[in-house]
Design an enzyme around this catalytic site. Structure first.
Site, PDB file in Angstrom:
ATOM      1  CE  LYS A   1      12.776 -52.264   1.321  1.00  0.00           C
ATOM      2  NZ  LYS A   1      14.570 -52.769   0.213  1.00  0.00           N
TER       3      LYS A   1
ATOM      4  CB  THR B   1      28.392 -39.692  -9.379  1.00  0.00           C
ATOM      5  OG1 THR B   1      29.255 -38.865  -8.098  1.00  0.00           O
ATOM      6  CG2 THR B   1      28.608 -38.075 -10.091  1.00  0.00           C
ATOM      7  N   GLY B   2      25.816 -41.004  -7.211  1.00  0.00           N
ATOM      8  CA  GLY B   2      25.811 -42.138  -6.335  1.00  0.00           C
ATOM      9  C   GLY B   2      26.577 -42.933  -5.652  1.00  0.00           C
TER      10      GLY B   2
ATOM     11  CG  LEU C   1      20.766 -58.959   8.148  1.00  0.00           C
ATOM     12  CD1 LEU C   1      21.527 -57.760   9.607  1.00  0.00           C
ATOM     13  CD2 LEU C   1      20.909 -60.638   8.503  1.00  0.00           C
TER      14      LEU C   1
ATOM     15  CG  HIS D   1      -6.905 -52.772  23.052  1.00  0.00           C
ATOM     16  ND1 HIS D   1      -5.695 -53.372  23.576  1.00  0.00           N
ATOM     17  CD2 HIS D   1      -7.923 -53.405  23.242  1.00  0.00           C
ATOM     18  CE1 HIS D   1      -5.933 -54.502  23.458  1.00  0.00           C
ATOM     19  NE2 HIS D   1      -7.298 -55.066  23.164  1.00  0.00           N
TER      20      HIS D   1
END
Length: 483
Positions: free
Chosen positions: A53, A142-143, A185, A448
């Protein structure tokens, strides 16, 4: 073995799931150890959601400068300093990792063991050659790790996985990304916007996480306008040439094209880190990939005292899911043999492309299987090209599709590519977990002008298709001044 210990709970792994399991198990017993074979610090903080990020934020900043003339704002010449970009990413990344390390440091040393754990038998773990741990219950946390074809090893250090990107000191000139999924992506678009020449290749036509063909087609079409993307590529050859990689592929015109790139990034998937745990020593039920079969509500395996949480469970490889699974697994391991079904949240996943992508609740593919593909569900949708707030920001791209159950009017799920999809997805996930009907969702307030008015449009469309509300009227009222 030089040391032998007995504990109530042994947790293998100190990532997000492992730390969550530690906290909840300790509510029941102080006899808990956490075993870690690598550096402390979660995947999210070190090489996952946070550094990615940070990279995307830098790319968005550059993109906004390029988009400024559309508002009549003409900045000077854009200059991207790759060293400064990477320096900030690594500095902030290290700050996030520091918070995790502080959390680990608060765990007393006698409850931590450094080394690689493997099963000797159903209740015994061997940690390297120094410690034997007898445990009443075990939590495997353990990922996972990136995976790619073995043949690509010939590329040497020109082949990278997403983890490697965040160790760059500067930015390369060109690269090829294999795998237009979530990781590919996010990285591919961000690196393109930071001035890198990017080619992206996929297999089978899949783009992003989508299962709804209309949303996936929309996403693919939009992304191809920005950078090279072939989601069903015919790559004929890939070889290292000095400090670069040559790639031959068949282009859209059916002609073989050759490109030369500085790096190849493999974003072709991840595999649970369970293959080196010595599972062959256990009489445990396995799935077709060799991992333990896990109950999604209790996180138990077929051996009732062994639990699996986080990415190792091969369910949803997301931080909030790893945290939730860790809490459930740790709680059950600590209270064993009393085991409880934990609260599982509605599915919520976000991809931080631009526009963002998101999935909520049941996917289109799941609903096809559940209801059949002959009109068993109702679908409402809205586009964002003419949505008021989106046009104000010049971010008017996107397609939102909502799924509802005829008769009951229940909101079932959504797939979308939309501006600020992270916020739309949260609203929808809360509604889904609350088992709201579409009619109930439409009673909620909508300010709005906000992007959320596009959600209201899709809800009204779905309400009409469920035959529980009027047909959509003048859509100008939906994209402009509101009601």
């Amino acid at each position: 073995m030089s040391k032998h210990i007995s504990v109530d709970v042994a947790i293998i792994g100190s990532g997000t799931a492992g730390l969550a399991a530690w906290r909840t198990a300790r509510a029941h017993t102080d006899s808990v150890v956490m075993i870690e074979s690598g550096p402390y610090g979660t995947t999210c903080a070190r090489v996952g959601c946070m550094p990615s990020k940070l990279l995307i934020a830098a790319a968005d900043s550059a993109h906004q400068v390029r988009q400024a003339p559309g508002f009549g704002i003409h900045p000077g010449t854009l200059r991207i300093d790759g060293q400064e970009v990477m320096a900030r990413i690594k500095a902030e990344r290290d700050r996030f990792v520091g918070f995790v390390l502080d959390s680990v440091a608060s765990i007393p040393d006698e409850h931590k063991i450094i080394g690689h754990a493997r099963f000797k038998d159903e209740h015994t773990l061997l940690v390297d050659e120094h410690t034997e741990v007898a445990a009443k219950t075990v939590v495997i946390a353990t990922g996972s790790r990136p995976t790619y074809p073995d043949a690509w090893q010939s590329l040497g250090d020109r082949l990278l996985v997403n983890d490697d990107v965040f160790e760059w000191d500067s930015l390369p000139a060109s690269l090829a990304v294999f795998g237009p999924g979530v990781i590919g992506l996010e990285l591919g678009q961000a690196l393109h916007r930071l001035g890198i020449k990017v080619w992206m290749f996929g297999v089978g036509g899949q783009v992003g996480p989508f299962t709804d063909p209309e949303v996936m087609d929309y996403a693919g079409h939009h992304l191809r306008q920005e950078f090279f993307l072939d989601a069903d590529a015919d790559v004929q050859r890939m070889e290292r040439r000095g400090e670069q990689v040559e790639i031959d592929f068949c282009n859209a015109a059916g002609v073989t094209e050759r490109i030369v790139v500085d790096y190849v990034i493999a974003a072709t998937g991840r595999r649970p880190n369970v293959d080196q745990l010595g599972l062959d020593a256990l009489d445990i039920e396995r799935d077709d990939k060799g991992g333990p079969v896990v109950d999604p509500c209790t996180l138990q395996t077929s051996l009732a005292h062994i639990f699996v949480a986080g990415d190792a469970s091969n369910q949803l490889p997301l931080l909030h899911e790893a945290n939730a699974q860790g809490r459930i697994a740790g709680d059950n391991a600590g209270r064993f043999p009393e085991v409880r079904a934990g609260l599982r949240h509605s599915t919520l996943s976000v991809v931080f492309t631009d526009p963002q992508m998101a999935m909520v609740g049941a996917s289109y593919r799941e609903l096809e299987r559940r209801y059949g593909n002959n009109g068993g569900i109702a679908i409402g949708q809205s586009g964002f090209e003419n949505q008021g707030r989106s046009r104000v920001m010049r971010r008017n791209l996107g397609l939102l599709r909502l799924y509802g159950e005829p008769g009951s009017g229940l909101f079932l799920g959504a797939e979308m590519m939309a501006p600020d999809a992270e916020h739309l997805a949260h609203l929808l996930a809360w509604a889904h977990q609350s088992r709201m009907t579409v009619a109930q969702m439409l009673t909620m307030p909508f300010y709005h002008p906000v992007v959320e008015e596009g959600l209201r449009t899709a809800l009204r469309d779905l309400h009409a298709r469920l035959r529980q509300g009027p047909a959509m009227g003048d859509r100008c009222m939906e994209c402009g001044v509101g009601d």
